[in-house]
Scaffold this active site. Structure first.
Site, mmCIF file in Angstrom:
data_model
loop_
_atom_site.group_PDB
_atom_site.id
_atom_site.type_symbol
_atom_site.label_atom_id
_atom_site.label_comp_id
_atom_site.label_asym_id
_atom_site.label_seq_id
_atom_site.Cartn_x
_atom_site.Cartn_y
_atom_site.Cartn_z
ATOM 1 N N GLU B 192 0.879 -1.085 0.323
ATOM 2 C CA GLU B 192 0.065 0.020 -0.161
ATOM 3 C C GLU B 192 0.673 1.052 0.111
ATOM 4 O O GLU B 192 0.128 2.255 -0.086
ATOM 5 C CB GLU B 192 -0.793 0.036 1.239
ATOM 6 N N ASN B 276 -0.450 -7.600 -4.046
ATOM 7 C CA ASN B 276 -1.502 -6.712 -4.331
ATOM 8 C C ASN B 276 -0.379 -5.925 -5.646
ATOM 9 O O ASN B 276 0.845 -5.435 -5.461
ATOM 10 C CB ASN B 276 -2.615 -5.746 -4.358
ATOM 11 N N ASP B 318 -7.657 -5.627 -4.965
ATOM 12 C CA ASP B 318 -6.314 -5.919 -4.030
ATOM 13 C C ASP B 318 -6.413 -7.047 -3.629
ATOM 14 O O ASP B 318 -6.424 -7.300 -2.194
ATOM 15 C CB ASP B 318 -6.776 -4.826 -2.996
HETATM 16 O O1 LIG Z 1 1.375 -4.994 0.038
HETATM 17 C C1 LIG Z 1 1.189 -5.842 1.688
HETATM 18 O O2 LIG Z 1 2.067 -5.145 1.287
HETATM 19 C C2 LIG Z 1 -0.214 -5.824 3.157
HETATM 20 C C3 LIG Z 1 0.602 -5.874 3.963
HETATM 21 C C4 LIG Z 1 0.178 -6.349 5.414
HETATM 22 C C5 LIG Z 1 0.862 -6.865 6.486
HETATM 23 O O3 LIG Z 1 1.765 -6.977 6.043
HETATM 24 O O4 LIG Z 1 0.147 -7.373 7.667
HETATM 25 C C6 LIG Z 1 -1.726 -6.851 4.731
HETATM 26 C C7 LIG Z 1 -2.010 -6.719 3.362
HETATM 27 N N1 LIG Z 1 -1.253 -6.438 2.815
HETATM 28 C C8 LIG Z 1 -2.862 -6.890 3.018
HETATM 29 O O5 LIG Z 1 -3.572 -6.667 2.355
HETATM 30 C C9 LIG Z 1 -4.152 -7.040 4.106
HETATM 31 O O6 LIG Z 1 -5.089 -7.349 3.672
HETATM 32 C C10 LIG Z 1 -3.259 -7.636 5.332
HETATM 33 C C11 LIG Z 1 -4.275 -8.319 6.209
HETATM 34 C C12 LIG Z 1 -3.109 -8.246 7.450
HETATM 35 C C13 LIG Z 1 -3.454 -8.542 8.641
HETATM 36 O O7 LIG Z 1 -2.043 -8.643 9.396
HETATM 37 O O8 LIG Z 1 -5.074 -8.625 9.289
HETATM 38 N N2 LIG Z 1 -2.004 -7.596 7.169
HETATM 39 C C14 LIG Z 1 -2.184 -7.462 5.736
#
Ligand SMILES: O=C(O)c1cc(C(=O)O)c2c(n1)C(=O)C(=O)c1cc(C(=O)O)[nH]c1-2
Ligand SMILES: O=C(O)c1cc(C(=O)O)c2c(n1)C(=O)C(=O)c1cc(C(=O)O)[nH]c1-2
Lengths: 600, 600
Positions: B192, B276, B318
């Protein structure tokens, strides 16, 4: 009121009619299925007649459910249960949750005050709060910043609020409030900031102030009748709140009122104790410093004092007199008497006649106590009622900038705020104690409003030549002033005890154990390691006919201040950081409720 | 090593000799009495052969002991057990505790990194961390700020550390690391924030970098052999990591690698998925955006990719492809095959041949999935392996600044990071799922290093016309691609599952329940309300011959971000705040370990 339908209909009627707020609350307090008041009852006995859980089956206890409060640091107090609803509070920021017992603790409402975090540094001994009170369909929260809030018990909506003090001059709050009749009785903290202690009664209906009694000052401030208010049987006389002080020192004289309150409905008297005189450097305040360190009996409606008893005139050790007064009826010399028993920070367990204020017993409840040889019990003596101070441990006699070493107990006393319990079955008091000694070096300090006004450097350590631990859990005979049994503990027992008709006594430890012991013998019957160190008070209630035991975990308070505030310098936390450093080998910060029950 | 004496002597010998770090770890992983790796084993099956706790007695489960981590917010991952020591980690600031199982969880050592809190706002989805790893006498902690630290497992002393990324450009970490042979395999977060994803192998001995493979970029960056690395059986060809991107967009292309890693020792292949493509506004990045959203099989020693499979070319929702790859051996059409099963965010459950990368099954594991009609399974088709996109739910086709409504699943997918389990006994996968749909409105955004690079506004809500809840816990047949049974849950099941030889499957819920169900029928056998919502993963081990079940509570993660970060605007937390608002009626922040056992 819908939530209260589980109460007996008589009770519900009583509450709906609400002839007096007190009637409803008294009915709830008398019902062992509720935990209607922090102290178990008005007598502060912390005794429950529930006996489903008893000494034979308590070993089978299980965790029934748990709840995280979402806040770290020290969790004191306990969650009242009214009907099917449990009211859980937290340390600063003093969130209150109403939990639905019929639905695994689902959150019915949550109240989160917005408080200025500037209050945190003016709280001497962690951001603790000793819990909410209930009366008249309202939940009373006395916030850290001294805002007293009345919440609708059903919805959590604010009904009224009032500021009881001013955090800018170091006035804060940690205590619960005591609902009595149509009033709530409210204390104040700040003895380490030169606050002049006071107790105030507010109207339950609208929060308006009814009376306020200071701990020192002119007679009109301290609400005495110089001719009728007595001290050890004699009238206190005019100006008793100023004439044992030099100059205006009484204006910043301490004697705060942050402990537990009890109430005798027949006498209509409220009982509580006042804290240390400010500063901790005794040389800066010659005289007896009345009425700091005093047990007070006041009329609930007018606030006028019936009697005082000053336990530690001219304190030299920070032995705040605020610990709870436990009211019992016991036979002494063949006569049934209305007693008041109090385990003071100074290490003496006192029993008084609570109607007259007559001193009956004053004995050490820890043999390690060494600053005094005892209290003069001769009514004809000029030092009647005074403790004889041992010169070696007198920080006044040793003087400023001299380190007096090996004083027992330490400033946090043989017992601090952690409340004892009493079982009418065994006629014993169950007392969580500290077994800690100290070095104390007073120094000159000047007063600035809102700044620490301490004037002493402390170090704390386990009582030497003993079992090596920093606490004991003891059974005490209040009539003879004797220890019946004593269980050594590695750390101070900073949690409040609960005694039950099942002949079981419960308490928590700073490592996080909930323990159950045999009320007669002290034999350990059960222990369980809860998530964090326990400084909360054990409570019990029933839901749907089943008995539960509840305890808040969350290490902190003065003993746990090193962990709670992240301090590591041994002298920090007024000396507690070094003393309790080993705590970090056992537990980490938390904030959880654990509820226990027998298996189905 | 003293702490490990409880291990069989063969193991201890193996570890002391330490021919290869991996040999010792493999021995520990094969010993069901340990929980030596976050994923249960290298196959990510999260299956334990322990069967003391079984479907007949699991109903008697009790809480044995508990531990508060001293940190609030989302607690993902689980505590490894090596010998008599349990290693508990926390979210930011990523404290690690070594707890003595022989002594009620006494703290043997505590490691508290000093991290700049500036990393918190560049963590997309709460301050979670999915736990530490063990190999070669070391505990590996990959901190939020991407510092990878190796700690002496016995003392907690830092052996070495290395920075894996740069939080100033949005690189952070939440994942655990995978120790393989003499290396640890390490991912990165920041999709993100326009981070270009990479996976890096560091030497276990000294932390030196062995290889790094980016998700996109030149062949030398993505570690492919254009002729030998395949995609759906065909060589990827030259420049596959840049030629489906416009201009330099691949440099800020996302495809981060924050999920779970698995490993096939016989093939020496490491498996993981990429996230993504950045930004979330598909119009800003025409093309397939390879190799975002891709399952990758890489040689553990060189990092060179053996095969790729891109599940969601040109993502418009995403649907990060990072969820775990579960490695099983199952018979398909009479032939025993080495399989890889993966439940993707996009709502499709994939089964592939893990040696060749051949696609065998791709079926919806939630009937609510509506953005695709399914995957083209015809090897001769020009769209072989591609999902057919339903125009109505194509945020690309609907265009920028148009709100595409009713897309199922929501951005957090039919499953997010919460790992599934597999039981070789039942040959079923147990999958914690989300049953959530969304509105998605992409908008143009420009890139600034270290700033959010999202470009879409989201709203989330329970799947319409269903049971009203936001989750299901399902049993899935990976060979046929069918749901065997499905348990409706009020909220997404954000916790990792555990399957055991006792024919029991465990999982946690966002309200805080630990649940045990019959592995064959899904019948609920036990539930217990832990202190806070569960997003951790259930684990099991034995101590002194007795089986225990452990779970971390502490609500948070993307689903719980409203509670965790104190957000209330429904669109905040990338749309999760509104969707999961009702969570605050059930639970509050926490951070606790609860350990369960059968009564003695
Ligand atoms: O694109 C990324 O680098 C990234 C990192 C993370 C993360 O590191 O926890 C999540 C997500 N995306 C993501 O899309 C996501 O749905 C998500 C859920 C969680 C969580 O721990 O509940 N982390 C992340
Ligand atoms: O003088 C005061 O006003 C004051 C206040 C408090 C408090 O409010 O908690 C404590 C004390 N003193 C004190 O002396 C003390 O030992 C103490 C212990 C604790 C605790 O909660 O653990 N509070 C306090």
């Amino acid at each position: 009121m819908r939530k209260l339908l589980a109460l007996s209909s008589a009770l519900v009627l009583g509450m709906t009619a609400m002839v007096s707020a007190n009637d409803g609350l008294k009915g709830l307090i008398d019902d062992p299925n509720q935990w209607a008041i922090q102290t178990g009852d008005y007598s502060n006995q912390r005794y429950s007649t529930l006996d489903q859980i008893n000494k034979d089956n308590v070993g089978n206890l299980q965790v029934a459910w748990t709840f995280s409060t979402g806040v770290l640091r020290g969790h004191e107090g306990s969650p009242p249960v009214i009907g099917n609803v449990m009211y859980v509070h937290t340390p600063f920021p003093n969130i209150v949750y109403a939990l639905d017992l019929a639905n695994d603790g689902k959150i019915i409402w949550k109240y989160e005050p917005k408080q200025d975090p500037d209050v945190i540094p003016v709280m001497c001994c962690d951001t603790v709060n000793r819990g909410v009170a209930y009366a008249d369909g309202k939940i009373f929260l006395h916030q850290a910043d001294t805002k007293l809030v009345a919440l609708d018990a059903e919805t959590g909506a604010e009904v009224w609020s009032v500021m009881n003090g001013d955090a800018a001059i170091g006035e804060t709050n940690t205590a619960t409030v005591l609902p009595v009749g149509d009033k709530v009785i409210v204390g104040i903290s700040g003895g380490e900031f030169g606050v002049r202690g006071h107790v105030t009664a507010y109207s339950i209906a609208d929060g308006s102030q009814v009376w306020r009694a200071y701990s020192m000052g002119p007679d009109s401030d301290i609400l005495v009748d110089p001719e009728k208010t007595t001290h050890l049987g004699k009238p206190v006389g005019a100006d008793s709140g100023t004439n044992t002080w030099e100059g205006d020192q009484w204006k910043i004289g301490g004697g705060t009122t942050w402990g537990w309150y009890s109430y005798d409905p027949d006498e209509n008297l409220v009982y509580y104790g006042t804290g240390n005189p400010s500063t901790w450097n005794p040389a800066q305040r010659p005289g007896d410093n009345r009425w700091s360190m005093t047990i007070m009996a006041r009329d609930a409606d007018t606030g006028i004092a019936k009697w005082f008893y000053q336990m530690t005139p001219h304190d030299e050790w920070d032995f705040d007199g605020i610990n709870e007064m436990i009211l019992t009826e016991q036979e002494i010399d063949g006569v049934e008497r209305k007693l008041l028993t109090h385990f003071d920070r100074n290490g003496l367990g006192y029993t008084l006649d609570r109607v007259t204020g007559e001193l009956l017993v004053a004995e050490k409840f820890d043999p390690a106590v060494n600053w005094t040889t005892g209290v003069d019990m001769d009514p004809d003596s000029s030092t009647y009622g005074r403790p004889a101070v041992v010169a070696e441990y007198s920080t006044e006699q040793n003087g400023e900038d001299v380190n007096s070493t090996g004083i027992c107990p330490a400033a946090l006393g043989t017992k601090d705020q952690q409340p004892a319990a009493y079982s009418p079955q065994t006629e014993l008091f169950y007392v969580p104690t500290n077994h800690v000694c100290m070095d104390y070096e007073p120094f000159r300090v000047s007063y600035t409003a809102g700044q620490p006004y301490v004037g002493a450097t402390l170090a704390m350590y386990p009582a030497p030549d003993s079992h090596g631990g920093m606490g004991n859990f003891i059974a005490w005979n209040g009539k003879t002033g004797q220890i019946e049994w004593s269980l050594p503990e590695q750390f101070s027992v900073w949690s409040g005890a609960l005694a039950t008709a099942g002949n079981v006594v419960f308490y928590g430890t700073l490592e996080g154990y909930l323990k159950a012991v045999d009320a007669t013998t002290g034999e350990e019957l059960y222990k369980f390691k809860t998530p964090s160190g326990i400084i909360g008070n054990v409570m019990t209630y029933t839901y749907d006919g089943k008995q539960y035991i509840g305890i808040l975990s969350g290490v902190g308070g003065w003993a746990g201040i090193g962990l709670a505030a992240g301090l590591t310098n041994p002298n920090d936390g007024l000396g507690a950081v070094g003393g309790y450093a080993a705590l970090s080998d056992y537990t980490a910060l938390g904030g959880q409720l654990t509820v226990f029950a027998l298996p189905n």
